[in-house]
Design a protein around this motif. Structure first.
Motif, mmCIF file in Angstrom:
data_model
loop_
_atom_site.group_PDB
_atom_site.id
_atom_site.type_symbol
_atom_site.label_atom_id
_atom_site.label_comp_id
_atom_site.label_asym_id
_atom_site.label_seq_id
_atom_site.Cartn_x
_atom_site.Cartn_y
_atom_site.Cartn_z
ATOM 1 N N UNK A 169 0.856 -1.194 0.000
ATOM 2 C CA UNK A 169 0.000 0.000 0.000
ATOM 3 C C UNK A 169 0.885 1.235 0.000
ATOM 4 N N UNK A 170 0.892 1.949 -1.116
ATOM 5 C CA UNK A 170 1.806 3.069 -1.314
ATOM 6 C C UNK A 170 1.011 4.370 -1.288
ATOM 7 N N UNK A 171 1.236 5.201 -0.298
ATOM 8 C CA UNK A 171 0.546 6.488 -0.220
ATOM 9 C C UNK A 171 0.974 7.361 -1.398
ATOM 10 N N UNK A 172 0.003 7.721 -2.260
ATOM 11 C CA UNK A 172 0.324 8.510 -3.439
ATOM 12 C C UNK A 172 -0.960 8.989 -4.099
ATOM 13 N N UNK A 173 -0.903 10.193 -4.640
ATOM 14 C CA UNK A 173 -2.001 10.724 -5.434
ATOM 15 C C UNK A 173 -1.813 10.437 -6.922
ATOM 16 N N UNK A 174 -0.681 9.849 -7.286
ATOM 17 C CA UNK A 174 -0.320 9.700 -8.691
ATOM 18 C C UNK A 174 -0.865 8.415 -9.291
ATOM 19 N N UNK A 175 -1.361 8.510 -10.508
ATOM 20 C CA UNK A 175 -1.827 7.332 -11.248
ATOM 21 C C UNK A 175 -1.362 7.369 -12.696
ATOM 22 N N UNK A 176 -0.336 8.182 -12.967
ATOM 23 C CA UNK A 176 0.106 8.397 -14.339
ATOM 24 C C UNK A 176 1.614 8.268 -14.427
ATOM 25 N N UNK A 177 2.092 7.334 -15.248
ATOM 26 C CA UNK A 177 3.512 7.158 -15.551
ATOM 27 C C UNK A 177 4.342 6.885 -14.290
ATOM 28 N N UNK A 178 3.985 5.819 -13.599
ATOM 29 C CA UNK A 178 4.696 5.390 -12.394
ATOM 30 C C UNK A 178 5.734 4.347 -12.790
ATOM 31 N N UNK A 179 6.974 4.567 -12.415
ATOM 32 C CA UNK A 179 8.065 3.681 -12.810
ATOM 33 C C UNK A 179 7.929 2.303 -12.171
ATOM 34 N N UNK A 180 8.087 1.280 -13.005
ATOM 35 C CA UNK A 180 8.206 -0.093 -12.525
ATOM 36 C C UNK A 180 9.528 -0.235 -11.771
ATOM 37 N N UNK A 181 9.481 -0.774 -10.550
ATOM 38 C CA UNK A 181 10.674 -0.885 -9.726
ATOM 39 C C UNK A 181 10.770 -2.279 -9.109
ATOM 40 N N UNK A 182 10.750 -3.286 -9.975
ATOM 41 C CA UNK A 182 10.906 -4.649 -9.495
ATOM 42 C C UNK A 182 12.281 -4.881 -8.893
#
Length: 948
Positions: A83-96
């Protein structure tokens, strides 16, 4: 009991999840489920929907897994954000945890939490597959047919070779768990497996400057490979690699001046199939000289000239494993065909060029939406202009092909299909580079159906000769074909002529943006021209989702620069049209189009990808300005297509250069550094001072008296406040002085007309802007509508007056008006790049201007599907001077709404008056001057505003 279980199951999402947020439209790098991603750190996006007002995402969780089963179990074996606190839903980097590798497949889904910490249901599953990240991943050989024919040398004759059919039978052996197919071609490609066509794209893998870079495509064919015998097949036509391109034939460019073979002589094929078995082993099937090759029913195919198909020579089941290919020839390694050097003519002169096989330096996945048949159109009328010649009118100009379908034809009967934008196009030689003709030889059995696959035509009318009986209207069906960029806007108002202008702009883009943003000097001469992109990129991004499309083309545009870093006229760049291939205006698209992409999609990474190229170009452009001392930068085209009202090249060069620095200063916020921002702003100030010294008189007026000069000076911020007033007054006077009973008064060319209406509305001269929009006098947009044009033409749009036959090439140079309709008349724009903070400020005409043509614009209805979701607006002028304004903004956005309102008017929001603190549910009122109000909307949803 069973009915109860079904009922509970249906209600489960709403019972378990109270967020009332739906996660939808999952995308990776602006693509839906991409199959060959060229990114080690891809970015993920999603849209949010809600039936309630004021919903917002406060946190998200992304799970990425190596299989759908693991994802179902919520096992993020590749990546789990928690659960990541964030308002962003656009162009989030994949960080596997581990770096992505070539051909890796990733499945992912998203859940969000709302402002009450309530979770949403999980999204549907999305996926992406990493492409071939390194050139060493390719194990296949480039193959071709053994080509011993001499290179075509006669410019007066057409050379239209037949496409080649390739096949390779193979035994998969064990049961396959996954199969991924990768393919490229020097030419146009269609792929087949076990008798089925793979995918539905046309002219794959797209046009590139082949010796430097070739595209490849990828398909998941897991469901089509069987344990045991299989067969891969491919058809490869000349395409853009060998075929006739643009104006090359007309200008006698290319090897021996023939207009074809500009990249090479012989098409080639590259195929690599990766098989992953259920037991964990794997295998690769590749193209090599063991493949068989022959010709088929297509006896000619060219992207411009047309296609010929002999149905009596069809190869039934040719891509099935059991097909007998003993009569087929053996393919060869493409490099085994002999080197071919030939004299190559273009605008720079004559040189010797290699047109034999040259291995592309880079293979890169085609990241833009594929070219597809998007729509089918029925003929609205069929006529017989001469005996046994039948003309089909599809009622709309478009690019694509026709599909013929009929029965009762005789074996060997030949049907000739010709195409025209106007009925006059069939009257004689148009002096074009293409003949726009297809040929079908009937097989004489049952219902016959055929559509060309390796050519495209721009047309409204199609003529058929060779039929023995009068055909039904359904004998030909129009196939609208272009890059599959989803349409993202709609516009309607009370004036039907204005609606037709908007549709003309939209259809012009649909007829031109096919694999790359093209335009033409003549109909069908589609080249990736920078000029119209500089003039129309933002309006094009209102029309359709061009995020991935333009990003792909920017790669081509960077590769097409010259050694100095100048962006050249075309991208790809198969030939030089003159000794110099750069110039003010079109070359500046290298900066302007990237800025417009950033403004509309908010993708700072695209700015970063282009930053070095833009910096180099800008520095070279600036150095040239200082060195040339007033001489023209590159090609002196100036304000093309003006109406006897030229603007000095020196004026345009300096104005455009200053604007470049201004745009680069803005983009430096995401791609550069504080020093870039300061230095670019400082240089803009220096150029601003130079401009005023050179072109502004003491009284504030301009020394250059063209309409375009006044528009550019105002639009680009080059004047003092006092000078703005004078220049605005002079512009109005110039427009009025040129207006007659027959002419609109507008004399600006493409460059000035782009900003004419925005400048008029920005300076408060709304009535003048409305008169120009609604007039049908020449020159104007309405003039073409009055003549019946359905797309913009090359002359002052949509149509040039007294044009010569064949002079009406589709051209987007005047299509920025549609962006003005969306941003100003409908009032949908953004405050910051990417539409997270939306600006809704419609210009609402209070009355019809004196002398204006057309219907009074009393209402507008529009929408735009932004990267954040759909923005929808509708305004209606009410009797008595009131206004009804209804708008919707998507989740995770806010809006500033500015509307006209007199001091004695009453304001209602959703039927209620505002509170004493000027607040309403979802926002608050901010008073303003000049009889306008500003509503700051801080919650998403639909609002109804009434001004009484």
């Amino acid at each position: 009991m069973r009915n109860l279980i079904v009922f509970i199951t249906a209600l489960t999402p709403s019972l378990l999840f109270g967020a009332d947020l739906e996660v939808s439209k999952l995308a990776c790098e602006h693509q839906i489920n991409p199959s060959a991603l060229h990114a080690e750190l891809p970015r993920l996006s999603w849209h949010l929907k809600s039936t309630k007002k004021g919903k917002t995402q406060r946190a998200y969780r992304i799970i990425a897994s190596s299989s759908p089963d693991a994802l179902d179990r919520e096992e993020g074996d590749l990546w789990d954000t928690g659960k990541q606190a964030s308002l962003e839903n656009h162009l989030i980097f994949y960080k596997g945890a581990e770096k992505l590798v070539s051909r890796q497949r990733v499945f992912w889904k998203v859940r969000v939490w709302d402002e009450n910490d309530e979770p949403s249901p999980w999204s549907s599953v999305a996926h992406f597959t990493v492409g071939m990240l390194g050139q060493a991943d390719w194990k296949a050989d480039w193959i071709s047919h053994n080509d011993e024919t001499p290179l075509h040398r006669n410019p007066g004759e057409l050379s239209l070779p037949a496409p080649r059919y390739y096949r390779k039978a193979f035994d998969a052996g064990k049961k396959v768990a996954r199969a991924q197919l990768y393919a490229s071609s020097l030419g146009a490609l269609e792929l087949y497996l076990n008798g089925e066509r793979i995918g539905d794209s046309l002219l794959a893998p797209g046009w590139s400057d082949y010796q430097a870079r070739a595209n490849y495509v990828s398909h998941d064919v897991s469901s089509k490979v069987v344990a045991g015998s299989n067969c891969l097949g491919a058809i490869v036509a000349d395409g853009w690699y060998c075929g006739y391109l643009g104006s090359a034939k007309r200008k006698r460019f290319g090897p021996f001046g023939t207009g074809r073979n500009l990249y090479g002589k012989t098409p080639a094929l590259l195929v690599q199939l990766h098989l992953h078995y259920e037991d964990g082993t794997s295998r690769i099937v590749t193209s090599d000289p063991t493949w068989k090759v022959t010709t088929g029913p297509e006896f000619e195919a060219d992207p411009l000239m047309g296609e010929g198909y002999d149905a009596t020579r069809e190869l039934t089941n040719w891509s099935q494993p059991a097909y007998d290919d003993k009569e087929w020839g053996q393919s060869v390694e493409a490099s085994s065909n002999q080197s071919v050097k030939a004299p190559f003519n273009d605008g720079k002169g004559r040189r010797v060029a290699e047109v034999g096989f040259v291995r592309p330096k880079v293979l890169q996945s085609y990241a833009a939406p594929p070219i597809r048949i998007i729509e089918e159109r029925k003929a609205v009328e069929v006529s017989e202009p001469r005996p046994q010649c039948y003309r089909f009118d599809f009622g709309q100009n478009f690019t694509g092909n026709v599909r013929l379908e009929g029965e009762g034809m005789k074996k060997g009967q030949k049907l000739i299909i010709r195409y025209g934008v106007t009925e006059g196009d069939f009257d004689g030689d148009l002096g074009r580079s293409e003949r726009a003709t297809d040929t079908y030889v009937c097989k004489g059995e049952g219902v016959e159906e055929w559509a060309p696959k390796f050519t495209l035509h721009t047309f409204r009318f199609a003529e058929v000769e060779g039929l023995l009986e009068t055909p039904e209207a359904g004998f030909l069906t129009g196939l609208v074909t272009h890059s599959d960029t989803p349409l993202t806007s709609g516009f309607e108002c009370s004036d039907e002529q204005v609606n037709k202008i908007y549709q003309s702009c939209l259809w012009t883009q649909r007829a031109n943006w096919i694999g790359l943003p093209s335009t033409s000097e003549k109909v069908n001469e589609r080249m990736g021209a920078l000029g119209p992109v500089q003039l129309s990129a933002r309006s094009a991004c209102y029309h359709a989702d061009n995020a991935g499309f333009l990003r792909q083309w920017f790669t081509t545009m960077r590769g097409a620069r010259d050694k100095q870093g100048y962006y050249r006229r075309y991208a790809p760049f198969p030939f030089a049209s003159g000794r110099v291939s750069h110039g003010a205006g079109f070359s500046d698209a290298g900066i302007h189009a990237v800025f417009d992409h950033w403004w509309m999609y908010g993708d700072g990474e695209v700015v970063k990808e282009n930053w070095s190229a833009m910096k180099k170009y800008l520095q070279a452009r600036y150095d040239a300005y200082r060195a040339l001392r007033g001489r023209a930068f590159g090609i002196s085209e100036g304000d093309v297509m003006h109406y006897n009202d030229p603007t000095s090249t020196r004026f345009i060069d300096l104005a455009m250069l200053a604007l470049n620095f201004r745009l680069m200063a803005e983009m430096s916020r995401v791609a550069g550094n504080p020093i870039n921002h300061l230095s670019y702003n400082r240089t803009f100030g220096e150029l601003q001072a130079d401009f005023r010294k050179l072109f502004v008189k003491e009284d504030g007026s301009l020394k250059v008296r063209s309409q375009t000069a006044h528009v550019l000076a105002l639009r680009y911020g080059l004047l003092t406040d006092s000078s703005k007033t004078k220049v605005t007054s002079d512009l109005l006077a110039l427009l009025a002085a040129k207006e007659t009973a027959e002419t609109s008064g507008v004399t600006s060319g493409a460059l000035g007309t782009k900003s004419l209406l925005p400048v008029l509305t920005w300076t408060g001269n709304h009535d003048t802007a409305l008169k120009i929009l609604q007039t049908s006098k020449f020159p104007s947009w309405g003039y073409g509508v009055k003549l019946g044009d359905t797309t913009l033409q090359r002359g002052w749009g949509p149509a040039g007056k007294n044009r010569a036959p064949g002079a009406a090439g589709l051209n987007q140079s005047f299509s920025a008006v549609s962006g003005w309709l969306m941003a100003k008349l409908a009032g949908i724009d953004t405050t910051i790049p990417g539409f997270q903070r939306i600006r809704l400020e419609p210009w609402i005409p209070q009355s019809q201007p004196e002398g204006s043509e057309g219907t009074s614009i009393s209402w507008v209805k529009a929408h735009y599907d932004s990267v954040r979701g759909r923005i929808q607006v509708q305004w209606n002028r009410l009797e008595g001077g009131g206004l009804l304004y209804v708008f919707t903004i998507p989740v995770q956005t806010t809006a500033t709404v500015r509307l006209p309102m007199g001091p004695a008017s009453k304001l209602l929001v959703d039927g209620k008056a505002l509170g004493a603190d000027n607040r309403f549910p979802g926002g608050f009122l901010q008073t303003d001057k000049k009889e306008k109000i500003t509503l700051n909307v801080i919650q998403s949803g639909t609002y109804r505003i009434e001004v009484k």
